[in-house]
Design a protein around this motif. Structure first.
Motif, PDB file in Angstrom:
ATOM      1  N   THR A 278       0.805  -1.224   0.000  1.00 38.48           N
ATOM      2  CA  THR A 278       0.000   0.000   0.000  1.00 38.48           C
ATOM      3  C   THR A 278       0.835   1.269   0.000  1.00 38.48           C
TER       4      THR A 278
ATOM      5  N   ASP B  95      -3.559   0.387   8.857  1.00 40.63           N
ATOM      6  CA  ASP B  95      -4.195   1.509   8.175  1.00 40.63           C
ATOM      7  C   ASP B  95      -3.226   2.673   8.192  1.00 40.63           C
ATOM      8  N   SER B  96      -3.703   3.862   7.883  1.00 41.08           N
ATOM      9  CA  SER B  96      -2.827   5.026   7.784  1.00 41.08           C
ATOM     10  C   SER B  96      -2.193   5.397   9.122  1.00 41.08           C
TER      11      SER B  96
ATOM     12  N   SER C 136      -8.383   3.506   4.962  1.00 41.60           N
ATOM     13  CA  SER C 136      -7.057   3.033   4.574  1.00 41.60           C
ATOM     14  C   SER C 136      -6.803   1.622   5.121  1.00 41.60           C
TER      15      SER C 136
END
Length: 329
Positions: A41, A159-160, A188
């Motif tokens: 990602t 996630d972020s 995210s």
């Protein structure tokens, strides 16, 4: 390429296979570039090696739609060891000839266009996905998350904000990141096969039942109500175990209805629950794999009938009820 480093991600492989591939890539590339190992990602990714079982998932297709860079699928086949056919590299690598040629063409000289026989699949746009930057969070996305074979059953979720933890599908457990402060996520959210570096971010002492933990994670992430449809007929398979004390009564009301099968808008009307709260409930069950779409003619929840009794009839029933209790009738 004009830079002195290259960002490469290896995703979906077992720890042993990932380390083998890293070693081979380092031997080939190190004299040209400094390799920085990234996750799939990473926004600055230059090259991706992905296990063939994960190539068609919406998360990977979303990445490949957003940016054009070289990628290879990875498979295991002793009879094709080291061969590169149909954009697939076969492990174990006994000869690096094919891989050398591919790297020289697509990375060293940066000559890459998406292969014609493996097109990047366009993501379908819905009203919800447009609102949320083409999110991949459908029922199939979460089903793929739980559909892991025995050799690759540990997933790193993040996630972020960083690591959430590691989930073990076989043990039905999640091992949390002890440094994570907030128990919620956003659009995210992502998962990939866990590597050694991922495993050290999770605490074996802080483990939870997987479905219960995931359900609460997405319930406490209220923006995810948008991944649920605006209406529909659904049935859940087991009762959630909510940690949210404030909304526990509503959650149990919805659980009692949807365990029998129910229409979202009907439950909202009958129990005076905001439709977005019902969607939030459905979204949390989607994330847990605890949801099935049913037909309109299937068995559904029916509210109990309310008898319209006259006041005098009610008083008479109450009087005889007291008499029965007093004399033990």
């Amino acid at each position: 390429m004009n830079k002195q480093y290259i960002n490469i991600a290896i995703s979906g492989l077992s720890i042993h296979d990932a380390e083998e591939l890293k070693g081979q890539l380092s031997n080939i590339i190190d004299n040209k570039f400094n390799i920085q190992w990234k996750t799939a990602t990473d926004i600055n990714l230059d090259c991706l090696f992905i296990h063939e079982n994960f190539f068609d998932t919406e998360g990977i297709q979303r990445i490949l739609n957003n940016k054009s860079f070289p990628w290879l699928k990875i498979a295991k086949d002793n009879s094709l060891s080291g061969k590169l056919e149909n954009n697939t590299l076969y492990l174990p690598i006994q000869s690096t000839q094919d891989l050398n040629q591919w790297i020289d063409q697509h990375i060293i000289h940066n000559d890459f266009t998406p292969p014609l026989d493996e097109p990047v699949i366009p993501l379908k746009k819905t009203a919800q996905s447009i609102l949320n930057s083409d999110h991949p969070y459908t029922e199939s996305y979460f089903k793929a998350m739980y559909n892991i074979d025995e050799g690759h059953h540990k997933l790193y979720i993040s996630d972020s904000q960083g690591a959430l933890g590691v989930i073990d599908i076989m043990q039905n457990l999640v091992f949390c990141n002890p440094e994570r402060k907030s128990f919620e996520t956003d659009f995210s959210f992502n998962y990939e096969f866990a590597s050694t570096s991922h495993l050290i971010k999770a605490s074996r002492k802080d483990s939870h039942i997987l479905q219960d933990w995931i359900w609460n994670l997405f319930w406490f992430s209220p923006n995810f109500y948008q991944i649920a449809p605006e209406d529909g007929h659904y049935r859940i398979h087991f009762w959630p175990k909510p940690q949210d004390k404030e909304h526990r009564k509503q959650i149990f009301q919805m659980s009692a209805c949807f365990i029998q099968g129910a229409k979202m808008s009907k439950i909202s009307e009958q129990h005076n629950i905001p439709i977005n709260t019902v969607r939030r409930f459905i979204a949390a069950n989607m994330a847990t794999g605890n949801l099935s779409k049913i037909n309109i003619w299937d068995n559904h929840y029916n509210p109990p009938e309310i008898l319209d009794e006259k006041p005098e009839e009610s008083m008479i029933k109450s009087f005889f009820g007291k008499i029965r209790r007093k004399f033990g009738f």
